[in-house]
Design a protein around this motif. Structure first.
Motif, PDB file in Angstrom:
ATOM      1  N   ALA A 120     118.804  88.354  20.693  1.00 47.09           N
ATOM      2  CA  ALA A 120     119.525  89.179  19.722  1.00 47.09           C
ATOM      3  C   ALA A 120     118.633  90.242  19.075  1.00 47.09           C
ATOM      4  O   ALA A 120     119.138  91.109  18.361  1.00 47.09           O
ATOM      5  CB  ALA A 120     120.132  88.283  18.647  1.00 47.09           C
ATOM      6  N   ILE A 121     117.324  90.199  19.303  1.00 48.30           N
ATOM      7  CA  ILE A 121     116.440  91.229  18.733  1.00 48.30           C
ATOM      8  C   ILE A 121     116.981  92.600  19.141  1.00 48.30           C
ATOM      9  O   ILE A 121     117.249  92.844  20.320  1.00 48.30           O
ATOM     10  CB  ILE A 121     114.979  91.037  19.250  1.00 48.30           C
ATOM     11  N   SER A 122     117.149  93.473  18.147  1.00 48.13           N
ATOM     12  CA  SER A 122     117.916  94.694  18.422  1.00 48.13           C
ATOM     13  C   SER A 122     117.257  95.574  19.490  1.00 48.13           C
ATOM     14  O   SER A 122     117.944  96.258  20.235  1.00 48.13           O
ATOM     15  CB  SER A 122     118.174  95.468  17.135  1.00 48.13           C
ATOM     16  N   ASN A 123     115.923  95.541  19.593  1.00 48.63           N
ATOM     17  CA  ASN A 123     115.259  96.348  20.631  1.00 48.63           C
ATOM     18  C   ASN A 123     115.746  95.952  22.024  1.00 48.63           C
ATOM     19  O   ASN A 123     115.759  96.762  22.933  1.00 48.63           O
ATOM     20  CB  ASN A 123     113.741  96.165  20.588  1.00 48.63           C
ATOM     21  N   PHE A 124     116.139  94.681  22.180  1.00 46.84           N
ATOM     22  CA  PHE A 124     116.691  94.239  23.456  1.00 46.84           C
ATOM     23  C   PHE A 124     118.195  94.456  23.507  1.00 46.84           C
ATOM     24  O   PHE A 124     118.728  95.046  24.438  1.00 46.84           O
ATOM     25  CB  PHE A 124     116.416  92.744  23.683  1.00 46.84           C
ATOM     26  N   SER A 125     118.873  93.942  22.465  1.00 46.10           N
ATOM     27  CA  SER A 125     120.336  93.908  22.544  1.00 46.10           C
ATOM     28  C   SER A 125     120.952  95.299  22.408  1.00 46.10           C
ATOM     29  O   SER A 125     122.058  95.525  22.887  1.00 46.10           O
ATOM     30  CB  SER A 125     120.903  92.961  21.488  1.00 46.10           C
ATOM     31  N   PHE A 170     120.953  91.315  31.123  1.00 47.47           N
ATOM     32  CA  PHE A 170     119.599  91.274  30.570  1.00 47.47           C
ATOM     33  C   PHE A 170     119.411  90.193  29.501  1.00 47.47           C
ATOM     34  O   PHE A 170     118.366  89.538  29.436  1.00 47.47           O
ATOM     35  CB  PHE A 170     119.229  92.666  30.018  1.00 47.47           C
ATOM     36  N   SER A 171     120.428  89.971  28.659  1.00 49.38           N
ATOM     37  CA  SER A 171     120.262  88.982  27.582  1.00 49.38           C
ATOM     38  C   SER A 171     119.963  87.592  28.151  1.00 49.38           C
ATOM     39  O   SER A 171     119.201  86.816  27.574  1.00 49.38           O
ATOM     40  CB  SER A 171     121.499  88.935  26.676  1.00 49.38           C
ATOM     41  N   HIS A 190     119.889 101.102  25.339  1.00 50.27           N
ATOM     42  CA  HIS A 190     120.885 101.765  26.167  1.00 50.27           C
ATOM     43  C   HIS A 190     120.457 101.717  27.632  1.00 50.27           C
ATOM     44  O   HIS A 190     119.296 101.957  27.940  1.00 50.27           O
ATOM     45  CB  HIS A 190     121.050 103.221  25.714  1.00 50.27           C
ATOM     46  N   PRO A 191     121.403 101.364  28.529  1.00 49.30           N
ATOM     47  CA  PRO A 191     121.006 101.263  29.939  1.00 49.30           C
ATOM     48  C   PRO A 191     120.482 102.575  30.534  1.00 49.30           C
ATOM     49  O   PRO A 191     119.771 102.556  31.522  1.00 49.30           O
ATOM     50  CB  PRO A 191     122.284 100.796  30.648  1.00 49.30           C
ATOM     51  N   PHE A 192     120.823 103.704  29.910  1.00 42.52           N
ATOM     52  CA  PHE A 192     120.315 104.991  30.417  1.00 42.52           C
ATOM     53  C   PHE A 192     119.064 105.451  29.671  1.00 42.52           C
ATOM     54  O   PHE A 192     118.616 106.584  29.863  1.00 42.52           O
ATOM     55  CB  PHE A 192     121.398 106.074  30.314  1.00 42.52           C
ATOM     56  N   ALA A 193     118.540 104.598  28.792  1.00 47.03           N
ATOM     57  CA  ALA A 193     117.359 105.009  28.012  1.00 47.03           C
ATOM     58  C   ALA A 193     116.208 105.334  28.966  1.00 47.03           C
ATOM     59  O   ALA A 193     116.030 104.675  29.986  1.00 47.03           O
ATOM     60  CB  ALA A 193     116.953 103.886  27.073  1.00 47.03           C
ATOM     61  N   PRO A 194     115.426 106.382  28.632  1.00 43.64           N
ATOM     62  CA  PRO A 194     114.276 106.706  29.481  1.00 43.64           C
ATOM     63  C   PRO A 194     113.317 105.515  29.552  1.00 43.64           C
ATOM     64  O   PRO A 194     113.174 104.789  28.553  1.00 43.64           O
ATOM     65  CB  PRO A 194     113.613 107.888  28.764  1.00 43.64           C
ATOM     66  N   ILE A 195     112.695 105.296  30.689  1.00 41.11           N
ATOM     67  CA  ILE A 195     111.903 104.078  30.851  1.00 41.11           C
ATOM     68  C   ILE A 195     110.742 103.990  29.858  1.00 41.11           C
ATOM     69  O   ILE A 195     110.290 102.908  29.535  1.00 41.11           O
ATOM     70  CB  ILE A 195     111.400 103.857  32.297  1.00 41.11           C
ATOM     71  N   GLU A 196     110.288 105.137  29.354  1.00 41.24           N
ATOM     72  CA  GLU A 196     109.213 105.107  28.351  1.00 41.24           C
ATOM     73  C   GLU A 196     109.668 104.366  27.097  1.00 41.24           C
ATOM     74  O   GLU A 196     108.867 103.786  26.383  1.00 41.24           O
ATOM     75  CB  GLU A 196     108.792 106.531  27.938  1.00 41.24           C
ATOM     76  N   MET A 197     110.984 104.394  26.839  1.00 43.12           N
ATOM     77  CA  MET A 197     111.496 103.784  25.602  1.00 43.12           C
ATOM     78  C   MET A 197     111.801 102.303  25.752  1.00 43.12           C
ATOM     79  O   MET A 197     112.050 101.620  24.774  1.00 43.12           O
ATOM     80  CB  MET A 197     112.767 104.510  25.151  1.00 43.12           C
TER      81      MET A 197
END
Ligand SMILES: *Cc1c(COP(=O)(O)O)cnc(C)c1O
Length: 502
Positions: A89-94, A327-328, A97-104
């Motif tokens: 549930a940690i928000s960085n995981f949950s 992913f969760s 965004h699936p389209f987020a740049p891989i650096e993020m």
């Protein structure tokens, strides 16, 4: 209990928008005429408290792993530590965004990369794909990988061998991948009959899908011969590792010669399953099958010090699911493995094996085992002794509900003459001895009731929110939509009624 629709009172609502904001807005100006529903009789009018109470009440009718023992053989229902949920549930995981740049999303990619390494070590495989969303989906993926392998090697192989004890998803997946299924009979020990396997295995055969310990809970000691028979004819060995509860730290499918492995992270690896949430049927392969995996996989660039998504290449079977899998579920698995460590992963399997053999030893006098030998993480008993009192295994299972237990798996696996009227019990490592003792006591009590008072079982369950239902009608003519013209008091009496709602 009334349905929410029947609790409707005209004029009630749970939320209202400020009317002055909308007084000049007419819905007709915005929606085409044909989409307007002028007949509003279907709308339910209830207050917020009505809604909360209704659904809270319904939730209490349910039974889950947080209520008590859920001994569902072949499907590992166990307590799932809350730390797993907390991490997922940690928000960085949950919220990523699936389209987020891989650096993020380097942290998320790192978890997938590290989890791959852990699963490879646990099962002795070389690379996993995290994409498949369930066990069955993993099986299909694994079958497609095997098909692609043979196409790439210019071999025409169309048959898949599957033991009669296999989970039903195995033949279904093989057929979906375009293979013809050949059933391999079990011998009197409940394991693969080597002669039947030898006769069936030829150069047109893709290979064998095997569960070990198998679905009657027995370890197939013929595995070394099985491996030779399949590989000598150029076939591939597929391991249905949906349940790894008897194997962690004890045996590794890769060491036994398996080429493709699927794991249900939503069973052994401590994520709720069934109605409980999304799954992950990850697939692991040996080196020679990596070029056919679904694309992409997560890799690490050590010069750039960065995780990235690596394309598998032209031979890949392609994508099998949107984005990168559930992913969760991966985060929960990663948390569970790290929180236990190698020593306690082993303890976990050891405890589930001891639990299952304890139940088997205590109950075998009352419910004849399908095969009288030590079992893995689950034991297969039968209710066939009680047929002479007119009692079916189904009724034993229903009676268990009166004592507050979820019934075990029944009638699976089911092949005569060894495994009929089966009761398959899996008491996972999360259950203590006192829980098992109580369950055993209840099972013994029911065996006595079957002799003394069979009617008690035939009319069970008595103490549940819904008493005995007509199983046939519930399957053939379930009412799945609400119709206010249907008289609900007649709900269970379908005779002579023409119901259009299924
Ligand atoms: C549960 C199970 C499957 C199927 O997994 P799903 O996630 O339900 O599709 C396959 N094989 C075995 C042995 C299982 O127990």
């Amino acid at each position: 209990m009334k349905l929410i629709f029947e609790k409707s009172i005209p004029g009630r609502d749970a939320y209202s928008l400020p009317t002055d904001l909308f007084q000049d807005i007419k819905i007709e100006d915005y929606l085409p005429e044909k989409h307007l529903d002028k007949d509003k009789k279907q709308l339910t009018e209830v207050s917020e408290v009505d809604v909360i109470r209704h659904f809270t009440k319904l939730s209490k009718f349910n039974y889950g792993v947080d209520d008590g023992l859920y001994p569902l053989g072949s499907c590992t229902m166990k307590y799932n530590p809350r730390i797993n949920e907390k991490m997922a549930a940690i928000s960085n995981f949950s919220q990523a965004h699936p389209f987020a740049p891989i650096e993020m999303v380097q942290g998320s990619l790192e978890i997938m990369y590290e989890l791959n390494k852990l699963l490879c070590e646990i099962t002795a495989m070389n690379q996993y794909t995290m994409a498949p969303a369930s066990g069955a989906h993993g099986e299909l993926t694994g079958n497609l990988i095997m098909r692609q392998y043979f196409i790439d090697h210019g071999e025409k192989r169309t048959k898949m061998l599957i033991p009669d004890s296999a989970h039903g998803t195995n033949p279904a997946s093989a057929v979906m991948a375009g293979f013809e299924v050949i059933e391999i009979k079990s011998n009197e020990n409940g394991t693969v009959d080597l002669n039947s396997l030898k006769n069936a295995m030829d150069e047109q055969t893709v290979g064998l899908m095997l569960t070990n310990p198998n679905t009657v809970g027995l370890y197939d000691k013929g595995i070394e011969d099985i491996e030779k028979i399949v590989h000598q004819k150029g076939g591939l060995l597929y391991y249905d590792g949906a349940n790894l509860n008897a194997s962690l730290g004890i045996i590794r499918p890769g060491d036994a010669g398996f080429d493709v492995v699927h794991l249900n992270l939503h069973k052994t690896f401590s994520t709720p399953h069934g109605g409980g949430g999304p799954g992950a049927g990850v697939i692991g392969v040996k080196d020679r099958l990596i070029p056919y995996l679904p694309t992409p996989i997560v890799d690490f660039d050590s010069t750039e010090n960065k995780y990235f998504l690596k394309d598998i290449g032209k031979k890949s079977i392609g994508m099998v699911r949107s984005f990168w899998g559930n992913f969760s579920v991966l985060v929960k698995t990663y948390t569970w493995i790290l929180s236990l460590g190698p020593e306690y992963l082993y303890q976990c399997s050891k405890t589930s094996i001891i639990n299952a053999n304890y139940v088997l030893a205590k109950l075998k006098k009352y419910y004849k085992p399908a095969y009288d030998q030590y079992c893995g993480h689950e034991c297969t008993l039968t209710g066939r002794e009680y047929k002479k009192y007119g009692i079916k295994t189904l009724q034993i299972a229903k009676r268990l509900m009166d004592y507050g237990y979820h019934p075990p798996t029944i009638y699976f696996p089911h092949f005569e003459p060894y495994a009929e009227e089966t009761i398959m019990i899996e008491p996972p490592e999360s259950e203590g001895k006192e829980v098992l003792d109580n369950f055993i006591e209840v099972m013994i009590k029911i065996s006595q009731e079957a002799k003394d008072n069979p009617d008690l079982l035939k009319s069970a369950p008595h103490n549940t929110p819904i008493s005995q239902t007509d199983d046939v009608m519930a399957v053939k003519r379930p009412i799945l939509t609400y119709d206010d013209e249907l008289e609900l008091k007649d709900e269970l009496n379908y005779q002579g009624k023409d119901i259009d709602y299924y």
